[in-house]
Design a protein around this motif. Structure first.
Motif, PDB file in Angstrom:
ATOM      1  N   ILE A  45       5.232   7.127   7.178  1.00 29.21           N
ATOM      2  CA  ILE A  45       5.410   8.563   6.928  1.00 29.21           C
ATOM      3  C   ILE A  45       5.630   8.826   5.436  1.00 29.21           C
ATOM      4  O   ILE A  45       5.071   9.777   4.867  1.00 29.21           O
ATOM      5  N   ILE A  46       6.418   7.948   4.803  1.00 24.30           N
ATOM      6  CA  ILE A  46       6.616   8.092   3.347  1.00 24.30           C
ATOM      7  C   ILE A  46       5.254   7.946   2.653  1.00 24.30           C
ATOM      8  O   ILE A  46       4.879   8.752   1.787  1.00 24.30           O
ATOM      9  N   MET A  47       4.503   6.921   3.069  1.00 21.74           N
ATOM     10  CA  MET A  47       3.201   6.658   2.458  1.00 21.74           C
ATOM     11  C   MET A  47       2.243   7.839   2.647  1.00 21.74           C
ATOM     12  O   MET A  47       1.484   8.194   1.746  1.00 21.74           O
ATOM     13  N   MET A  48       2.317   8.453   3.854  1.00 17.65           N
ATOM     14  CA  MET A  48       1.457   9.599   4.141  1.00 17.65           C
ATOM     15  C   MET A  48       1.693  10.729   3.132  1.00 17.65           C
ATOM     16  O   MET A  48       0.757  11.340   2.622  1.00 17.65           O
ATOM     17  N   SER A  49       2.963  10.996   2.848  1.00 16.23           N
ATOM     18  CA  SER A  49       3.266  12.083   1.913  1.00 16.23           C
ATOM     19  C   SER A  49       2.825  11.716   0.501  1.00 16.23           C
ATOM     20  O   SER A  49       2.356  12.579  -0.255  1.00 16.23           O
ATOM     21  N   VAL A  50       2.946  10.443   0.153  1.00 17.93           N
ATOM     22  CA  VAL A  50       2.522  10.005  -1.189  1.00 17.93           C
ATOM     23  C   VAL A  50       1.010  10.194  -1.333  1.00 17.93           C
ATOM     24  O   VAL A  50       0.523  10.748  -2.327  1.00 17.93           O
ATOM     25  N   LEU A 100      -8.231   9.269   8.459  1.00 18.79           N
ATOM     26  CA  LEU A 100      -8.018   7.876   8.028  1.00 18.79           C
ATOM     27  C   LEU A 100      -6.524   7.544   7.950  1.00 18.79           C
ATOM     28  O   LEU A 100      -6.109   6.429   8.268  1.00 18.79           O
ATOM     29  N   THR A 101      -5.726   8.522   7.529  1.00 20.05           N
ATOM     30  CA  THR A 101      -4.282   8.286   7.430  1.00 20.05           C
ATOM     31  C   THR A 101      -3.683   8.094   8.826  1.00 20.05           C
ATOM     32  O   THR A 101      -2.927   7.144   9.068  1.00 20.05           O
ATOM     33  N   TYR A 102      -4.060   8.988   9.754  1.00 16.37           N
ATOM     34  CA  TYR A 102      -3.512   8.878  11.119  1.00 16.37           C
ATOM     35  C   TYR A 102      -3.965   7.588  11.801  1.00 16.37           C
ATOM     36  O   TYR A 102      -3.249   7.020  12.602  1.00 16.37           O
ATOM     37  N   ILE A 109      -6.773   2.709   4.118  1.00 20.18           N
ATOM     38  CA  ILE A 109      -5.378   3.173   4.190  1.00 20.18           C
ATOM     39  C   ILE A 109      -4.526   2.212   5.015  1.00 20.18           C
ATOM     40  O   ILE A 109      -3.322   2.051   4.779  1.00 20.18           O
ATOM     41  N   LEU A 110      -5.162   1.531   5.954  1.00 21.13           N
ATOM     42  CA  LEU A 110      -4.446   0.541   6.781  1.00 21.13           C
ATOM     43  C   LEU A 110      -3.772  -0.513   5.900  1.00 21.13           C
ATOM     44  O   LEU A 110      -2.620  -0.909   6.148  1.00 21.13           O
ATOM     45  N   TYR A 111      -4.466  -0.944   4.858  1.00 20.47           N
ATOM     46  CA  TYR A 111      -3.939  -1.991   3.973  1.00 20.47           C
ATOM     47  C   TYR A 111      -2.739  -1.479   3.183  1.00 20.47           C
ATOM     48  O   TYR A 111      -1.763  -2.187   2.977  1.00 20.47           O
ATOM     49  N   MET A 112      -2.808  -0.237   2.763  1.00 22.03           N
ATOM     50  CA  MET A 112      -1.709   0.328   1.969  1.00 22.03           C
ATOM     51  C   MET A 112      -0.470   0.528   2.832  1.00 22.03           C
ATOM     52  O   MET A 112       0.642   0.167   2.446  1.00 22.03           O
ATOM     53  N   VAL A 113      -0.676   1.093   4.019  1.00 20.19           N
ATOM     54  CA  VAL A 113       0.453   1.360   4.914  1.00 20.19           C
ATOM     55  C   VAL A 113       1.126   0.041   5.294  1.00 20.19           C
ATOM     56  O   VAL A 113       2.357  -0.081   5.286  1.00 20.19           O
ATOM     57  N   ASN A 114       0.298  -0.963   5.600  1.00 25.25           N
ATOM     58  CA  ASN A 114       0.876  -2.240   6.032  1.00 25.25           C
ATOM     59  C   ASN A 114       1.590  -2.971   4.906  1.00 25.25           C
ATOM     60  O   ASN A 114       2.651  -3.551   5.114  1.00 25.25           O
TER      61      ASN A 114
END
Lengths: 255, 309
Positions: free
Chosen positions: A65-70, A180-182, A206-211
């Motif tokens: 969720i933090i990453m999503m806002s960024v 892509l984010t969801y 985005i999967l790589y960044m979130v993980n």
């Protein structure tokens, strides 16, 4: 060199002043939206989901969720600011001045990164009301968030260069970025997906960044950290060079 | 001999849609000059200015500013240039002070120095009291002055003004003329495009006329005006409805019962005109030039060129 740094400082100052001036549109909404995510997905639904990746569902989704806002804020800051500058033609203030294109690019990217990091910090503070946030590796958290906001600020810049009307700056966030984010593992681990969808998910950057970001908090990731950093790095270099090429050729700016 | 402030050689511009806006133009503006670039709409004035100020990509040709080539020494050339565009191109949400200080920053002037300079130029242009207001609240004239203030922040050696007084009231226009004359006297080379030919006639020493992407006249204002061999005068008269007197060397016509018009060659004495009018019982109350002299010439030159084509 010193003069170019003064110019960079001026662009950054202009950019930061801009989003602070309209803080109700830029800094407040992420705090409210992400609070709703924490309440609905974390508290209400999360309590029924149980554990994910060895931690509570709320703790699992917090980094995402933090990453999503960024991601959203880095992108939207640059796309709207640069497109407005084009639309109102005050980009000409920069084009007539002796500012090298690389500094113009760095200035806009810096503005987007700063807003991304600021909203990330705001959402992190909000999350503290809902979850006891643990940090597994501070360096990974800081590097991933910095690189991700840079990457999406670059994306916003490229979008703004090509945009000809206001509709064009909302198409990418609505039809590409949000899906892509969801689907980038914010709310779930891809190990829950069937094999074929797991493989398809790997095509989502985005999967790589979130993980990688989640690893920084929880020490848990679906993806190898090396692979994640390589992919993010590769995207940044490619997009930076492309954005600079667009500026050098005057695409969307000069006739 | 004065150095060259602006040198344009064989400059061509063809837009992507195939429209050729500039057809190999050559132009030289000496340092310290007050130079007017005149031409009808779509003649190529703004394209020329766009190329000089790096806002438009040229197709071919060479442009240099104070000897700095735009292709190889762009940064040095840009430092010598200040641009006041035709349309407002600043952020409407920023204050005049923010706008001019940021602009100085783009030229590498540190904020502390820029703040002092901002006070100086905003006061000079009568905007100091409005320095903290969002610029969208300024009047049209103030916005135009703000663009001049912004262009002067880095003390350019060559100031380019594209229609600087368009839409500005007469009083303000006059005060801007005074300001620009003073600036020119202090050593700033000025190039302006304008639709008000009176403006070019009052301010400029040298004039170029551009039409259809070509320079069709490039000379001093004095030489240009000397080409004007005929002037038209308007005579305001006491009400009179008689026959016009016969004049051999002047064309006299009646506009209405209170007004006459007469075309007079520059070599002719107008005393004869008044004698004849007096004999015919016509009392002249006042006399004025029908059109701005330069305007007349401009129309004639552009028309001549069209007829030749």
């Amino acid at each position: 060199m010193r003069e170019n740094l003064v110019a960079l400082q001026s662009i950054l100052s202009k950019e930061i002043t801009r989003y602070f001036r309209i803080w109700v549109q830029t800094l407040l909404p992420p705090a409210i939206t992400m609070t709703l995510y924490f309440v609905i997905f974390g508290n209400l639904i999360g309590s029924r989901v149980g554990e994910m990746g060895g931690v509570s569902y709320m703790a699992y989704i917090t980094p995402g969720i933090i990453m999503m806002s960024v991601i959203t804020n880095s992108y939207s800051n640059v796309v709207s600011s640069f497109f407005s500058a084009k639309f109102q033609r005050h980009i000409e203030e920069l084009l007539v001045a002796p500012v090298p294109n690389i500094y113009i690019l760095l200035g806009y990217i810096g503005g987007g990164v700063s807003r991304g990091l600021l909203t990330g910090a705001i959402v992190t503070l909000v999350s503290l009301f809902f979850v006891d946030l643990q940090i597994h590796n501070v360096a990974v958290v800081c590097i991933v968030i910095l690189l991700t906001s840079t990457l999406f600020a670059l994306g916003g810049f490229i979008n703004a260069v090509f945009a000809k009307k206001f509709d064009d700056i909302s198409i990418v966030p609505t039809f590409i970025l949000t899906p892509l984010t969801y689907l980038g593992g914010v709310f779930y681990t891809i190990t829950l997906l069937p094999d074929v969808w797991q493989k398809i998910s790997l095509a989502n950057p985005i999967l790589y960044m979130v993980n990688a970001f989640r690893y920084g908090f929880l020490g848990y990731s679906d993806i190898s950290l090396t692979v994640a950093f390589s992919i993010i790095g590769l995207f940044i270099v490619a997009m930076f060079l492309f954005a600079l090429y667009l500026l050098n050729t005057g695409k969307g700016l000069k006739s | 001999m004065a150095a060259t402030a602006l040198s344009i050689s064989k400059l061509e511009k063809t837009y992507q849609n195939g429209f050729q806006a500039l057809k190999s133009i050559d132009l030289t503006v000496p340092e310290g000059d007050f130079f007017a670039l005149l031409g009808p709409n779509g003649a190529g004035k703004s394209t020329t200015i766009g190329i000089i100020t790096s806002l438009v990509n040229k197709t071919s040709g060479k442009v240099s500013v104070f000897g700095y080539d735009l292709e190889t020494q762009l940064s040095q050339a840009k430092r010598c240039l200040g641009l006041v565009p035709q349309e407002f191109n600043f952020s409407q949400f920023e204050s005049p002070e923010q706008i001019v200080i940021n602009q100085a920053g783009y030229y590498g002037i540190p904020r502390k120095q820029a703040t002092v300079r901002a006070e100086e130029v905003l006061k000079q242009l009568g905007l100091w009291d409005k320095r903290s207001q969002p610029s969208r609240n300024l009047s049209g004239g103030m916005k135009r002055r703000l663009m001049i203030a912004r262009a002067l922040m880095h003390k350019p050696r060559l100031l380019i003004l594209d229609e600087p007084t368009a839409g500005v009231d007469i009083e303000l226009r006059r005060s801007m003329w005074e300001f620009l004359t003073e600036l020119n006297e202090q050593g700033t080379t000025i190039v302006l495009t304008t639709h008000y030919l009176e403006e070019a006639e009052s301010l400029c020493r040298n004039i170029a006329i551009i039409d259809d992407g070509q320079i069709i006249e490039n000379t001093s204002k004095k030489d240009l005006l000397s080409k004007l061999d005929m002037e038209t005068f308007v005579l305001d008269i006491e009400t009179w409805d008689g026959e016009l007197p016969e004049l051999t060397d002047m064309a006299l016509r009646k506009r209405d019962d209170h007004t006459l018009e007469v075309d007079v060659s520059r070599t002719h004495n107008v005393n004869n005109l008044f004698l004849k009018l007096n004999d015919a019982g016509i009392k002249v109350l006042s006399m004025r030039n029908k059109a701005n002299r330069l305007e007349e010439l401009f129309v004639r030159i552009v028309e001549n060129k069209k007829q030749k084509q």
